[in-house]
Design a protein around this motif. Structure first.
Motif, PDB file in Angstrom:
ATOM      1  N   UNK A 341       0.846  -1.196   0.000  1.00 21.51           N
ATOM      2  CA  UNK A 341       0.000   0.000   0.000  1.00 21.51           C
ATOM      3  C   UNK A 341       0.881   1.247   0.000  1.00 21.51           C
ATOM      4  N   UNK A 342       0.410   2.366  -0.564  1.00 19.96           N
ATOM      5  CA  UNK A 342       1.156   3.623  -0.466  1.00 19.96           C
ATOM      6  C   UNK A 342       1.168   4.093   0.985  1.00 19.96           C
ATOM      7  N   UNK A 343       2.346   4.302   1.508  1.00 19.24           N
ATOM      8  CA  UNK A 343       2.496   4.597   2.930  1.00 19.24           C
ATOM      9  C   UNK A 343       2.907   6.042   3.166  1.00 19.24           C
ATOM     10  N   UNK A 344       3.095   6.369   4.430  1.00 21.73           N
ATOM     11  CA  UNK A 344       3.637   7.665   4.802  1.00 21.73           C
ATOM     12  C   UNK A 344       2.658   8.815   4.772  1.00 21.73           C
ATOM     13  N   UNK A 345       1.366   8.533   4.647  1.00 13.19           N
ATOM     14  CA  UNK A 345       0.397   9.632   4.545  1.00 13.19           C
ATOM     15  C   UNK A 345      -0.571   9.713   5.716  1.00 13.19           C
ATOM     16  N   UNK A 346      -1.009   8.550   6.234  1.00 17.29           N
ATOM     17  CA  UNK A 346      -2.079   8.533   7.228  1.00 17.29           C
ATOM     18  C   UNK A 346      -1.690   7.710   8.454  1.00 17.29           C
ATOM     19  N   UNK A 347      -2.064   8.218   9.615  1.00 18.10           N
ATOM     20  CA  UNK A 347      -1.815   7.496  10.855  1.00 18.10           C
ATOM     21  C   UNK A 347      -2.573   6.172  10.869  1.00 18.10           C
ATOM     22  N   UNK A 348      -3.761   6.154  10.281  1.00 14.39           N
ATOM     23  CA  UNK A 348      -4.578   4.934  10.289  1.00 14.39           C
ATOM     24  C   UNK A 348      -3.881   3.774   9.577  1.00 14.39           C
ATOM     25  N   UNK A 349      -3.010   4.076   8.611  1.00 14.81           N
ATOM     26  CA  UNK A 349      -2.264   3.008   7.940  1.00 14.81           C
ATOM     27  C   UNK A 349      -1.372   2.283   8.940  1.00 14.81           C
ATOM     28  N   UNK A 350      -0.692   3.057   9.772  1.00 18.16           N
ATOM     29  CA  UNK A 350       0.241   2.474  10.747  1.00 18.16           C
ATOM     30  C   UNK A 350      -0.484   1.846  11.941  1.00 18.16           C
TER      31      UNK A 350
END
Length: 438
Positions: A341-350
């Motif tokens: 997935x494209x990372x580094x943009x949203x806290x919810x991803x982490x």
């Protein structure tokens, strides 16, 4: 006869309706960079077109340096070639302030507060968001854990450049097709100079002093560039002066790079067994440091923005909201895999358990992003913001000129001192012409 006229009228009506329908579809021309995540977005954009049959997407996919030139020319001249541009943290605040970009205003479903503060702030000007992050990144050290172990070495989570050089010497084995370290050498303000600026930062250097005088002949620059040229000459792959992100990614995935300091976004590619022959052997650490940890790892986002010249801003914003949303990230996770997935943009991803289970690089990536500080990236006080760039309009031209000199030094065409002298003179001319000093 009457029946024939009626049939003809009906056929004509159908043709007119079909033509009207065709004409009603809005075409969005999207300029983007030719990297993995953007290519994936193009593949998955069929989902957007199916949900929005009145919008058709036309992609213009370009190499990074060409993209920067094309979109800069178009936005500055109000050419209207593109409805959506892929730009970054350097251009966005400058262009937003100049009125060259449309402000982005999303509805509540977008969850703008979920965007990482570093990304949101870096893509804003005077509190207004002018680009939405498609993926964000810092830089970090990616290395072959097996090679380091076999050499009897260890890699700390916060290594120094001296230690990295020692490891490179130990694991360098060109006879077996393995090079100790791979680093960018291709000229460009966003290519070799992105990496080299972080190297200079951690050596204690800066682009400009508080009087805006270029500092390219100071000792930190001489030490940093000399170290870089020596390191790659001894332990890098042949032709390093021509290598940028995509070239090194290909080398790494073939098992030819022992270490690589570059964008954190690379972690998802080199740890993907579908792409990488060494996916199970990679490990991660923070970007190396030397004199100071300040500015050792960069901060960047590839983001989507709407030029002021576009006449299709409503449709363009609709696409941007889709492509940079949590729904899109979930779509990639479902269709491609959570490690991609494209990372580094949203806290919810982490915070996502599926992502954390798939991405062994997640913690190191987030730590790098959070540690980068564009407002305080140099040992000595600087008048500019930015980690791997100086956020002034003139930097693009200066960075290109300096990048060419550094690449020439790496290729052995000129000595480091000569390259820095020429670079200093070019930067000084540009700053004088722009009126920073006389």
């Amino acid at each position: 006869m009457k029946l024939n006229r009626m049939l003809a009228a009906m056929v004509g009506s159908v043709v007119l309706c079909a033509a009207a329908t065709t004409q009603a579809a809005t075409e969005l021309v999207i300029a983007t960079v030719n990297n993995g995540h953007m290519i994936e977005m193009q593949k998955l954009s069929k989902h957007f077109e199916e949900a929005n049959p009145d919008i058709k997407l036309k992609w213009v996919t370009l190499e990074e340096g060409v993209l920067r030139q094309r979109v800069t020319t178009d936005v500055a001249t109000k050419g209207g070639q593109f409805d959506i541009m892929t730009i970054g943290m350097y251009e966005t605040p400058i262009w937003g302030k100049k009125g060259w970009l449309k402000e982005l205003k999303f509805d509540d479903s977008y969850k703008v507060d979920d965007l990482l503060p570093a990304m949101r702030d870096g893509l804003s000007s005077e509190g207004k968001l002018y680009a939405a992050p498609f993926y964000g990144e810092s830089s970090m050290l990616m290395y072959r854990a097996d090679l380091v172990k076999d050499a009897g070495m260890e890699m700390p989570s916060n290594p120094t450049w001296d230690h990295v050089a020692q490891v490179a010497a130990k694991i360098h084995n060109p006879d077996k097709g393995v090079y100790g370290i791979c680093l960018r050498g291709k000229p460009g303000w966003g290519d070799n100079m992105a990496f080299l600026t972080t190297l200079v930062n951690t050596y204690g250097g800066q682009w400009f002093n508080m009087e805006w005088k270029p500092q390219l002949e100071t000792q930190p620059w001489k030490d940093a560039i000399s170290f870089y040229v020596d390191l790659l000459t001894k332990y890098g792959p042949p032709g390093s002066a021509n290598n940028s992100f995509n070239e090194i990614l290909a080398l790494y995935n073939e098992g030819k790079c022992g270490m690589w300091i570059d964008a954190t976004i690379a972690a998802s590619f080199i740890s993907d067994p579908k792409q990488s022959k060494v996916a199970d052997k990679v490990a991660f650490a923070q970007a190396p440091t030397k004199v100071t940890p300040k500015g050792a790892n960069w901060l960047w986002a590839w983001a989507l923005a709407i030029p002021e010249s576009s006449t299709k801003s409503a449709e363009a914003q609709k696409f941007i909201q889709w492509a940079t949303s949590t729904d899109y990230i979930n779509l990639v996770g479902k269709e491609v895999g959570w490690g991609n997935v494209p990372t580094g943009t949203r806290q919810s991803t982490y915070d996502n358990a599926d992502f954390k289970a798939a991405a062994k690089f997640a913690d190191a990536e987030l730590a790098a992003i959070k540690s980068a500080n564009p407002a305080d990236s140099t040992l000595e006080k600087s008048p500019y913001t930015g980690v791997q760039f100086a956020a002034i309009p003139e930097f693009q031209s200066i960075g290109v000129s300096v990048g060419q000199q550094m690449s020439s030094a790496l290729a052995g065409q000129v000595k480091v001192e000569e390259a820095l002298k020429t670079a200093q003179e070019a930067a000084d001319r540009e700053m004088r012409k722009a009126g920073y000093y006389k």
